[in-house]
Design a protein around this motif. Structure first.
Motif, short mmCIF file in Angstrom:
data_model
loop_
_atom_site.label_atom_id
_atom_site.label_comp_id
_atom_site.label_asym_id
_atom_site.label_seq_id
_atom_site.Cartn_x
_atom_site.Cartn_y
_atom_site.Cartn_z
N SER A 82 -37.87 13.76 -3.52
CA SER A 82 -38.19 14.77 -2.49
C SER A 82 -36.99 14.98 -1.57
O SER A 82 -36.75 16.10 -1.11
CB SER A 82 -39.41 14.33 -1.69
OG SER A 82 -39.04 13.42 -0.69
N VAL A 83 -36.23 13.91 -1.33
CA VAL A 83 -35.03 14.06 -0.48
C VAL A 83 -34.03 14.98 -1.17
O VAL A 83 -33.47 15.89 -0.55
CB VAL A 83 -34.39 12.66 -0.19
CG1 VAL A 83 -33.06 12.81 0.52
CG2 VAL A 83 -35.34 11.80 0.63
N VAL A 84 -33.81 14.75 -2.48
CA VAL A 84 -32.86 15.59 -3.22
C VAL A 84 -33.34 17.05 -3.19
O VAL A 84 -32.55 17.98 -2.98
CB VAL A 84 -32.73 15.10 -4.68
CG1 VAL A 84 -31.73 15.95 -5.46
CG2 VAL A 84 -32.30 13.64 -4.72
N HIS A 85 -34.66 17.22 -3.35
CA HIS A 85 -35.24 18.56 -3.34
C HIS A 85 -35.00 19.26 -2.00
O HIS A 85 -34.52 20.38 -1.92
CB HIS A 85 -36.74 18.42 -3.64
CG HIS A 85 -37.52 19.66 -3.34
ND1 HIS A 85 -38.48 19.69 -2.36
CD2 HIS A 85 -37.49 20.89 -3.88
CE1 HIS A 85 -38.99 20.91 -2.30
NE2 HIS A 85 -38.42 21.64 -3.22
N GLN A 86 -35.34 18.55 -0.93
CA GLN A 86 -35.20 19.17 0.40
C GLN A 86 -33.74 19.42 0.75
O GLN A 86 -33.41 20.44 1.35
CB GLN A 86 -35.84 18.26 1.47
CG GLN A 86 -37.32 18.00 1.28
CD GLN A 86 -38.18 19.22 1.56
OE1 GLN A 86 -37.69 20.23 2.04
NE2 GLN A 86 -39.46 19.14 1.22
N MET A 87 -32.87 18.49 0.37
CA MET A 87 -31.44 18.70 0.68
C MET A 87 -30.91 19.89 -0.11
O MET A 87 -30.02 20.62 0.36
CB MET A 87 -30.61 17.44 0.37
CG MET A 87 -30.87 16.24 1.28
SD MET A 87 -30.93 16.57 3.04
CE MET A 87 -29.24 16.81 3.43
N GLY A 88 -31.44 20.09 -1.31
CA GLY A 88 -31.06 21.27 -2.10
C GLY A 88 -31.44 22.55 -1.38
O GLY A 88 -30.64 23.49 -1.30
N LEU A 89 -32.66 22.56 -0.85
CA LEU A 89 -33.12 23.75 -0.08
C LEU A 89 -32.23 23.99 1.14
O LEU A 89 -31.86 25.13 1.44
CB LEU A 89 -34.55 23.52 0.39
CG LEU A 89 -35.69 24.03 -0.48
CD1 LEU A 89 -37.02 23.75 0.18
CD2 LEU A 89 -35.55 25.54 -0.73
N ILE A 90 -31.94 22.88 1.82
CA ILE A 90 -31.10 22.98 3.03
C ILE A 90 -29.72 23.54 2.65
O ILE A 90 -29.19 24.44 3.32
CB ILE A 90 -30.98 21.59 3.71
CG1 ILE A 90 -32.34 21.20 4.31
CG2 ILE A 90 -29.91 21.58 4.78
CD1 ILE A 90 -32.46 19.76 4.76
N ALA A 91 -29.16 23.01 1.55
CA ALA A 91 -27.84 23.49 1.11
C ALA A 91 -27.91 24.97 0.74
O ALA A 91 -26.99 25.74 1.05
CB ALA A 91 -27.36 22.67 -0.07
N ALA A 92 -29.01 25.37 0.09
CA ALA A 92 -29.16 26.77 -0.29
C ALA A 92 -29.11 27.66 0.96
O ALA A 92 -28.46 28.72 0.96
CB ALA A 92 -30.47 26.97 -1.04
N GLY A 93 -29.78 27.23 2.01
CA GLY A 93 -29.78 27.98 3.27
C GLY A 93 -28.38 28.13 3.82
O GLY A 93 -27.99 29.20 4.30
N GLY A 133 -30.59 32.05 7.02
CA GLY A 133 -30.39 30.90 6.14
C GLY A 133 -29.92 29.68 6.91
O GLY A 133 -30.45 28.58 6.74
N MET A 134 -28.92 29.90 7.76
CA MET A 134 -28.35 28.75 8.48
C MET A 134 -29.34 28.17 9.49
O MET A 134 -29.50 26.96 9.60
CB MET A 134 -27.05 29.16 9.18
CG MET A 134 -25.90 29.31 8.19
SD MET A 134 -24.33 29.64 8.98
CE MET A 134 -24.47 31.37 9.33
#
Lengths: 475, 529
Positions: free
Chosen positions: B315-326, B334-335
């Motif tokens: 879930s951490v990898v998933h959320q960090m991916g979303l954050i990076a996408a933003g 996005g930011m």
């Protein structure tokens, strides 16, 4: 022609050490000198030699028909060598090295003298003689400390005179081999190299490789470290640290000058060859260290640092980059300081690294101190060692040496990994008792030492400024 | 009077050094005074939060320039300075990290081994994080980035349940490589900018004013991005995250997974976006693919987990991916969404990990198989956990929602396909979050649950209450959280708007005039003298 007074100012420290050697040899021949008197003589001579360094600060001087230089750059290395020997003598008392009379102190003084001469040498043959002096002294010291004949291998390899072959080829290649004059003088070689005929280049390169190979063997640099690690972790570990620091200092001094001599031909592919050698030392040392047991790991951890030293010396002499000479020389000196300052602690307290399992390192104060020492040597962020690496990486980026940079980076990572593994060996993270076994003086000493190192790492500007001012005066 | 003047003029140095100083003082406390150590640790963390808050309040965060600036020469020969400054971005991230630090110290087990060393490591980590958030000299910033993994390594060593050497070594190698890549990137920026302006400098303002030629931006961008992706734990550099989460050492893993990886996000916003905008614009599609693959892959893997700790790790990898996408969207929505999501993620994940650690202390198993039916045994506790899980799932009105929604909106404005993938990611996030709750708390009671006694749940929730309130407040009024970061985000966005317009107009992007060589450069220190 230099006056006697000027001559003494230039080679005063060597005279002090030489006199002490003569005194010890004389008394050893006619009377049996006690260990105590031998130590005292060595200590006094080193202290006098340190004082005798002061007149050399007045300005650069060329002595002995210009084959020997005494300038600020040399003074630094001589000071380092004298300090290292001084601390070895003090530390040796603590470990009660089992030698008689002046058996230990005589080769030590010879080795120191050899190192000092090599730092000031501006002639190929004087360089050869001085390096041999250090090498032979170290063999005798080793035999004395190991108390066995295992050092014969060391002795045998040291006898191989690759340096002589190299020097001869170098001179022949440069087309200046005329017996009767000081044709082996650095300045003459450099002048000859500016007009070296293309046909002579292969001979010349072969000579240079022989010379470097010879130096690598004499200095015990990886992959010629055939003996260095054999005396770890026994009672000769102090010798290893002394030898390592002497070599690091003389290496920085010699290579700095030698590469400057080779400057006219460095851009003919020589830079790539030398940087490849330095990276090979760094990476081979790192990889070998990671696969080794704890004490050998420590040995590799130190030996791999030679790669950075070679790189720093190369940076000094990089063709057409006169403006960054100061930066890179400063890096070389920083690198040396990085190794020497923690090294002095290890010389004073050899029991820290003597055994496979460190049992005295249970107190947190001691552990942090040891970690600071290891971190400084490895170049962890915010330590003095990091700034040394920073200068190298910065130079490599400025120089656009991408491949060397990648390998240097890899080597740096390996060294940091080694330091982390070593710190785990030292501190053993398993929750055990953290009771204090070290005496209070050791703890205070280590704390002060750690604080000094951390302080220098956090505020490196004064030290860098000192180095730069010295080098500016040189340039 | 003099003390107050000194405090006012050196407030940022005090904020920076306070955790380090308190760590040194705690080191002097005897090992057997465990209670005193705990109280001192909590007090130090609390005062650190208070100081950070006071600095944030003292500064005018709406102003476009850095506030409370302190500058001293550090290594004059290469133009490095000890330069600190505060803006909304730094203030917000500093408060997040301090909050996580406080949670870590507050919820440490009473009987935890090596309590003193753990608290010291946490405080030193807080010092490293403060250094990153406050530095306005790039060399200093990158050194703090590099320094961070060292106390984190010790934190893992002191707290890991199993395989402590392997875990800490793996973590350290990953993070050190990541950090050193950032240092190399910073050195490259320094070299390029120094050549361009004729003065050696690491000063952020000067570098921003100078700008970098497009050609140089590209390769520096990949270097820095690689480093930061490792530090954030994005796919395929997520190995350390999963292993650390699987061990779930409290508070080590919690601090690192909830707080420590946010440092990389901050560096992206402070360094990568404003200094290397052209490279980001050029490679946006590729970067979005990278971030979205990380999101979707991690979410799918999380759903398939039988181990709740590993689920949390993915879930951490998933959320960090979303954050990076933003962040890669590089527009205001996005930011802002990324920062809002990062803030929520830090606190919600920390609380989820605290509760999972509590469950582990009662039922020492990490498998879903051994759980179930807790809802009947501890209904109020389950309700509390459900709120956290719903937050994690992005339920409207709770703190995850504004961030996720803003990222979604931000991606719609650029490319609807990306928005669809973001939406799939959000849906999968909700799925695994619900799964976490259902498989632990719902269903029939397992034999282990039946035998276990659950006490102290009220005390646990009482301690968590202020943080829960914060989650609700942030969910209901997200603007309050994002207000301080409006100015820095606006600044970054304006840079991107200008570059995009320039690119669309077809004009060649202006490169800085290069001086013939670097050897005429003067160090800033010498220049200043």
């Amino acid at each position: 022609m230099m006056t006697g007074r000027g001559m003494f100012a230039a080679i005063g420290p060597e005279i002090c050490i030489g006199s002490a050697i003569l005194v010890l040899v004389f008394f050893e021949r006619f009377y049996r000198v006690s260990r105590h008197w031998s130590r005292l003589t060595a200590l006094v001579s080193i202290l006098f030699a340190m004082i005798a360094l002061v007149p050399s600060l007045s300005g650069p001087a060329m002595v002995l028909e210009s084959v020997y230089i005494a300038d600020f750059y040399t003074v630094i290395f001589k000071f380092v060598m004298l300090s290292v020997s001084l601390f070895l003598i003090i530390g040796a008392r603590r470990t009660q090295i089992q030698t008689e009379g002046s058996d230990f102190h005589l080769p030590l003084l010879f080795g120191t003298l050899g190192g000092m001469i090599s730092a000031g040498s501006s002639d190929l043959f004087l360089l050869y003689l001085s390096v041999e002096l250090t090498a032979f002294s170290s063999i005798f010291m080793l035999m004395m400390l190991k108390n066995n004949l295992h050092s014969h291998r060391f002795f045998f390899f040291n006898l191989i005179g690759f340096q002589v072959i190299g020097s001869v080829c170098l001179l022949a290649g440069a087309g200046c081999l005329q017996i009767g004059a000081h044709e082996s003088h650095y300045s003459l070689i450099r002048d000859a190299l500016r007009n070296v005929p293309t046909a002579a280049l292969p001979v010349f390169f072969i000579g240079l490789l022989f010379l470097l190979f010879g130096l690598i063997i004499k200095w015990n640099v990886i992959p010629a470290h055939y003996y260095s690690l054999r005396f770890l972790p026994d009672d000769a570990v102090q010798f290893f640290i002394w030898f390592f620091l002497m070599i690091s200092a003389s290496m920085t001094a010699i290579l700095g000058r030698l590469f400057a001599v080779l400057q006219p031909i460095l851009n003919l592919g020589l830079t790539d060859i030398i940087s490849t050698i330095s990276m090979a030392i760094l990476i081979a040392g790192g990889v070998a260290g990671i696969g080794s047991a704890s004490s050998r790991k420590f040995g590799y951890f130190l030996l791999a640092q030679h790669g950075f030293i070679v790189l720093a010396a190369l940076a000094d002499a990089s063709p057409g980059k006169a403006g960054i000479r100061i930066d890179s020389s400063t890096h070389g000196l920083l690198m040396l300081a990085t190794l020497c300052i923690p090294g002095i602690y290890f010389l004073l307290f050899p029991d820290r690294i003597q055994s496979q399992r460190i049992t005295t390192e249970q107190s947190m104060t001691n552990q942090i101190g040891i970690l600071v020492l290891l971190g400084t040597i490895a170049g962890m962020p915010f330590t003095l060692g990091f700034h040394a690496r920073l200068f190298t990486f910065r130079w490599l980026i400025l120089d656009r040496s991408t491949i060397t940079f990648c390998f240097a980076f890899l080597g740096y990572l390996l060294i940091i990994m080694l330091s982390v593994q070593l710190s785990a060996h030292f501190s053993r993270f398993i929750p055990r008792n953290w009771s204090v076994h070290a005496i209070w003086a050791e703890r205070i000493g280590l704390c002060l030492f750690g604080s000094l190192l951390l302080g220098l790492g956090l505020i490196p500007a004064p030290l860098i400024r000192v180095f730069e001012s010295i080098l500016h005066r040189l340039v | 009077m003099q003390a107050s003047v000194f405090y006012a003029s050196n407030i940022l140095s005090i904020v920076l050094l306070f955790p380090l100083g308190s760590a040194c003082l705690i080191a002097l406390i005897p090992q057997n005074r465990r209670r005193f150590v705990s109280i001192s640790g909590v007090l130090a963390a609390l005062i650190s939060v208070g100081l950070a808050l006071h600095a944030a309040v003292s500064a005018n965060l709406a102003a476009p320039e850095m506030q409370l600036v302190e500058k001293h020469h550090w290594i004059p020969s290469i133009g490095a300075q000890y330069a600190l400054g505060l803006d909304g971005l730094g203030a917000l991230f500093m408060l997040i990290l301090d909050g996580i630090g406080l949670l870590s110290v507050l919820f440490m087990h009473r009987e935890a081994a090596r309590k003193k060393e753990t608290i010291i490591s946490i405080l030193v980590l807080m010092f490293a994080a403060h250094g990153v958030f406050l530095s306005i000299d790039l060399l200093l910033l990158s050194l703090f980035v590099c320094f961070g993994p060292i106390p984190a390594l010790f934190l893992i060593q002191f707290t890991a349940r199993t395989r402590r050497s392997n875990l800490s070594m793996q973590f350290f190698i990953y993070n050190l490589i990541g950090s050193l890549l950032v240092v190399v990137g910073v050195l490259s920026i320094h070299v390029v900018v120094s050549r361009s302006i004729g003065v050696y400098t690491f000063d952020l303002t000067k570098i921003l004013l100078s700008g970098l030629p497009v050609g140089a931006q590209s390769w520096i961008f990949w270097l820095v991005l690689a480093g930061l992706s490792i530090r954030m734990g994005l796919f395929p550099f997520h190995g350390w995250v999963i292993d650390l989460a699987e061990d779930a050492a409290f508070p080590g893993s919690m601090f690192i997974l909830a707080g420590f990886n946010k440092i990389a996000l901050f560096v992206m916003l402070r360094l990568m976006l404003p200094i290397l905008p052209d490279a980001l614009i050029q490679h946006t599609p590729l970067l979005m693919v990278f971030a979205l693959v990380s999101t979707v892959f991690a979410a799918f893997t999380a759903v398939a987990q039988e181990n709740y700790n590993k689920l949390v790790g993915y879930s951490v990898v998933h959320q960090m991916g979303l954050i990076a996408a933003g962040v890669f969207l590089a527009n205001k929505l996005g930011m802002l969404g990324s920062i809002s999501l990062a803030l929520s993620h830090a606190f919600v994940l920390a609380m989820i990990m605290i509760i999972l650690d509590y469950l582990y202390s009662r039922i020492p198993s990490v498998l879903f198989l051994e759980f179930g039916g807790l809802i009947r045994k501890i209904p109020l506790f389950s309700a509390g956990f459900l709120i956290l899980v719903m937050t994690y799932a992005g339920l409207p009105g709770l703190t995850f929602f504004p961030g996720s929604f803003q990222i979604l909106l931000g991606s719609v404005t650029i490319n609807p396909v990306w928005a669809c993938i973001v939406l799939i990611g959000l849906f999968l996030g909700a799925l695994y979050s619900l799964q976490l709750f259902l498989r632990l708390f719902a269903g029939s009671e397992s034999s282990l649950v039946r035998k276990s006694a659950f006490s102290d749940t009220v005390a646990l929730w009482l301690k968590l209450a202020p943080f829960l309130l914060l989650i609700f407040a942030a969910g209901l009024s997200p603007a309050r959280i994002t207000n301080p970061i409006q100015t820095p985000i606006h600044k970054i966005e304006s840079v991107f708007q200008a570059r995009r317009m320039l690119m669309r107009s077809g004009q060649p992007t202006p490169a800085q005039p290069m001086t013939p060589g670097v050897f005429r450069l003067k160090p800033t220190g010498v220049d200043a003298r």
